[in-house]
Scaffold this active site. Structure first.
Site, PDB file in Angstrom:
ATOM      1  CG  ASP A 272      -6.897  -6.626  28.095  1.00 46.91           C
ATOM      2  OD1 ASP A 272      -5.987  -7.427  27.824  1.00 46.91           O
ATOM      3  OD2 ASP A 272      -8.051  -6.736  27.642  1.00 46.91           O
TER       4      ASP A 272
ATOM      5  CD  GLU B 139      -3.322  -7.005  30.481  1.00 43.84           C
ATOM      6  OE1 GLU B 139      -3.293  -7.759  29.482  1.00 43.84           O
ATOM      7  OE2 GLU B 139      -4.190  -7.093  31.383  1.00 43.84           O
TER       8      GLU B 139
END
Length: 236
Positions: free
Chosen positions: A49, A121
């Site tokens: 992320d 992610e």
């Protein structure tokens, strides 16, 4: 399994790993990992992320040198959502490689935006750890290339747009409330109601944020339609 994942990662992300273990982990949901966070994608998702955020912020800063921070933030927020990450994951065929527990797979969790967004992610986190930032940057720029120029104008988030409309029209501040939460833990469904004064509407989503966004978008469209003059007549 490991050889298949290594070949797929090489095709999907541009670098064939010598050790596919981090990528296998990035594809593993906690329902398959017996709740062991170190064996699921959760830690890699946390890292990925941040990697995606850095790469996207840098890219936007380069591509739009004359835009103020506010516009860059709008573009950024539109490009790193879980929904967009899930679309990218589907585009590279991640669904076929996700590892789930039997119940989660039977429930179809491998198709949900929440899980696929997390997996995308996590894959970027694994790529960063094994091949470095340059490899992760190259993958993001290739996989997001068709999206970063999709809007000539910086997109407005539906919640922000609804709030601005309400203020401009001297209406109450939008109020959000959760109406219902259903589904298993790995594939929840939220129903959220948004109200602007007496006008309200509800919408569903795979997360509270997604449901709020859908509700704001729907209510804004309704309010704009209500405020528009009838066809054939012009406001004086």
């Amino acid at each position: 399994m490991a050889d298949d994942v290594a070949a797929w990662v090489g095709e999907a992300l541009g670098v064939r790993p010598d050790d596919p273990a981090p990528f296998v982990r990035a594809l593993t949901h906690s329902s398959h990992a017996a709740g062991q966070a170190g064996d699921s994608y959760e830690r890699l998702e946390f890292l990925g992320d941040r990697v995606l955020g850095l790469i996207m912020a840098e890219w936007l800063w380069e591509l739009f040198p004359d835009e103020p921070e506010g516009n860059l933030s709008k573009r950024f927020n539109a490009l790193v959502t879980g929904t967009v990450c899930a679309e990218v994951a589907r585009g590279i065929g991640a669904v076929a490689h996700v590892r789930l527990g039997k119940q989660a797979r039977d429930d179809g969790a491998q198709h949900g935006d929440n899980l696929l967004g997390d997996v995308m992610e996590a894959l970027l986190g694994a790529l960063y750890r094994t091949a470095g930032l340059d490899a992760a940057r190259a993958a993001v720029r290739r996989l997001w290339a068709d999206r970063i120029h999709a809007e000539d104008k910086a997109p407005q988030h539906p919640k922000s747009a609804l709030q601005e409309w309400a203020a401009a029209n001297r209406r109450a501040v939008p109020a959000y409330s959760i109406v219902d939460r259903s589904g298993p833990g790995h594939a929840p469904r939220f129903t959220v109601r948004v109200a602007v004064g007496k006008d309200e509407i509800s919408a569903e989503g795979a997360s509270k944020q997604e449901a709020e966004t859908a509700a704001a978008r729907a209510l804004l469209a309704t309010l704009i339609a209500q405020a528009a003059p009838p066809r054939g007549r012009r406001r004086r």
